[in-house]
Design a protein around this motif. Sequence first.
Motif, PDB file in Angstrom:
ATOM      1  N   VAL A  67       0.866  -1.150   0.048  1.00  0.00           N
ATOM      2  CA  VAL A  67       0.141   0.013  -0.175  1.00  0.00           C
ATOM      3  C   VAL A  67       0.952   1.263  -0.152  1.00  0.00           C
ATOM      4  O   VAL A  67       0.772   2.165  -0.867  1.00  0.00           O
ATOM      5  N   ALA A  68       1.788   1.333   0.895  1.00  0.00           N
ATOM      6  CA  ALA A  68       2.656   2.343   0.775  1.00  0.00           C
ATOM      7  C   ALA A  68       3.378   2.760  -0.354  1.00  0.00           C
ATOM      8  O   ALA A  68       3.680   3.900  -0.818  1.00  0.00           O
ATOM      9  N   SER A  69       3.958   1.594  -0.813  1.00  0.00           N
ATOM     10  CA  SER A  69       4.815   1.787  -2.323  1.00  0.00           C
ATOM     11  C   SER A  69       3.704   2.456  -3.390  1.00  0.00           C
ATOM     12  O   SER A  69       4.325   3.297  -4.343  1.00  0.00           O
ATOM     13  N   LYS A  70       2.589   1.951  -3.562  1.00  0.00           N
ATOM     14  CA  LYS A  70       1.606   2.412  -4.334  1.00  0.00           C
ATOM     15  C   LYS A  70       1.648   3.800  -4.088  1.00  0.00           C
ATOM     16  O   LYS A  70       1.394   4.635  -5.179  1.00  0.00           O
ATOM     17  N   LEU A  71       1.140   4.441  -2.908  1.00  0.00           N
ATOM     18  CA  LEU A  71       1.128   5.738  -2.552  1.00  0.00           C
ATOM     19  C   LEU A  71       2.222   6.492  -2.695  1.00  0.00           C
ATOM     20  O   LEU A  71       2.269   7.719  -3.271  1.00  0.00           O
ATOM     21  N   ALA A  72       3.604   5.853  -2.428  1.00  0.00           N
ATOM     22  CA  ALA A  72       4.832   6.713  -2.730  1.00  0.00           C
ATOM     23  C   ALA A  72       4.975   7.021  -4.266  1.00  0.00           C
ATOM     24  O   ALA A  72       5.428   7.929  -4.601  1.00  0.00           O
ATOM     25  N   TRP A  73       4.460   5.959  -4.935  1.00  0.00           N
ATOM     26  CA  TRP A  73       4.610   6.169  -6.399  1.00  0.00           C
ATOM     27  C   TRP A  73       3.907   7.201  -7.065  1.00  0.00           C
ATOM     28  O   TRP A  73       4.207   8.038  -7.749  1.00  0.00           O
ATOM     29  N   GLU A  74       2.541   7.300  -6.552  1.00  0.00           N
ATOM     30  CA  GLU A  74       1.655   8.160  -6.973  1.00  0.00           C
ATOM     31  C   GLU A  74       1.878   9.665  -6.464  1.00  0.00           C
ATOM     32  O   GLU A  74       1.839  10.532  -7.370  1.00  0.00           O
ATOM     33  N   LEU A  75       2.267   9.710  -5.430  1.00  0.00           N
ATOM     34  CA  LEU A  75       2.348  11.037  -4.587  1.00  0.00           C
ATOM     35  C   LEU A  75       3.814  11.495  -4.458  1.00  0.00           C
ATOM     36  O   LEU A  75       3.876  12.652  -4.359  1.00  0.00           O
ATOM     37  N   PHE A  76       4.768  10.788  -5.004  1.00  0.00           N
ATOM     38  CA  PHE A  76       6.215  11.257  -4.703  1.00  0.00           C
ATOM     39  C   PHE A  76       6.996  11.088  -6.132  1.00  0.00           C
ATOM     40  O   PHE A  76       7.203  11.896  -7.050  1.00  0.00           O
ATOM     41  N   TYR A  77       6.998   9.797  -6.519  1.00  0.00           N
ATOM     42  CA  TYR A  77       7.621   9.412  -7.763  1.00  0.00           C
ATOM     43  C   TYR A  77       7.103  10.127  -9.043  1.00  0.00           C
ATOM     44  O   TYR A  77       7.962  10.351  -9.926  1.00  0.00           O
TER      45      TYR A  77
END
Length: 214
Positions: free
Chosen positions: A110-120
């Motif tokens: 979950v955190a990785s998907k959010l980091a992808w969308e919101l940061f990367y």
Amino acid sequence: MAVKVHGSPISTATLRAVVALYEKEIDFEFVTVDMKSGAHKHPQFLALNPFGQVPALEDGDIKVFESRAITKYIASAYESKGTPLLCKDKKQIANLAIWSEVEAHQFDPVASKLAWELFYKGLFGMQTDAAAVEENEAKLVKVLDVYEARLAQSKYLAGDSFTLADLQHLPALHYLSGTKVKSLFDERPHVSAWCKDILARPSWEKSLALQKQG
């Protein structure tokens, strides 16, 4: 210098391996893998990780890939150095095993998907998928409710000392702390205190310093 880490300084997986080395006070050489040019798919790197993903670690003639495998190797092979990242008490051993799995299978997806969308995506000039963010925010809420209950019982996930179970979370926590979902962590007092504590560790500050090099 016997230990080498091959990876990207913005990669969560690479940072997971690096922070473990700093916690254990192990001297190492950081070898930047140029992901843009596809260096991680070249034969030289594939000899270290046949899946062509960062990071990869070399310790003399020992080669280790997969970031969590690397942290476990570091914690075990260099057990007597630096911060003890493993446990000896049976209850804490159980908690360490459980929460390491929780991080990998409940939190990180979950955190990785959010980091992808919101940061990367912003870093790469891509557009955020609002629906994906909403879906994973809802999932993160449920996960963090479980963490809040656990951290109400002890300062860290495995008990009263910092271990691999906590360390594994650092990269994703760092990137999410700079996004709107930080409020989900802040709303939960025990989770919030835990985040502030582990993100302030000197080992993490040293890990982030790699991003400023070059």
